[in-house]
Design an enzyme around this catalytic site. Sequence first.
Site, PDB file in Angstrom:
ATOM      1  CB  CYS A  29       1.401   4.712  -4.579  1.00  0.00           C
ATOM      2  SG  CYS A  29       1.402   4.581  -2.792  1.00  0.00           S
ATOM      3  CB  CYS A  32       4.632   4.514  -3.029  1.00  0.00           C
ATOM      4  SG  CYS A  32       3.375   3.229  -2.877  1.00  0.00           S
TER       5      CYS A  32
END
Length: 104
Positions: A29, A32
């Site tokens: 991600c 993230c």
Amino acid sequence: MEITVTDNNSKEFFASELPLVLDFWATWCGPCRQIAPSLAELAEEYDGRVIVGKCNIEEAVDLTDEYGIMSVPTVLFIKNGAVVDKFVGSMSKAAIKEKFEKLL
């Protein structure tokens, strides 16, 4: 300090008197990885006042399901065992810090 929250150890953090900021993330991600440094810095700044947990969605499947996490990053702000705030996606460090302050 950030701690790793798993299906096996999550109960001890939810039982704490300290508020919990729980970051649901994944290795693949991009957003993230974008917010990770801000969360790490805030974890140090609020050490002793807030627990900052990192929960890998691919490893903590039960916890991810329990909170209905559909997108990452999802960051939950938990006080007295209840989710009181959250955000999904990327956010500036200043905006995240505001949420930390509201949690206290």
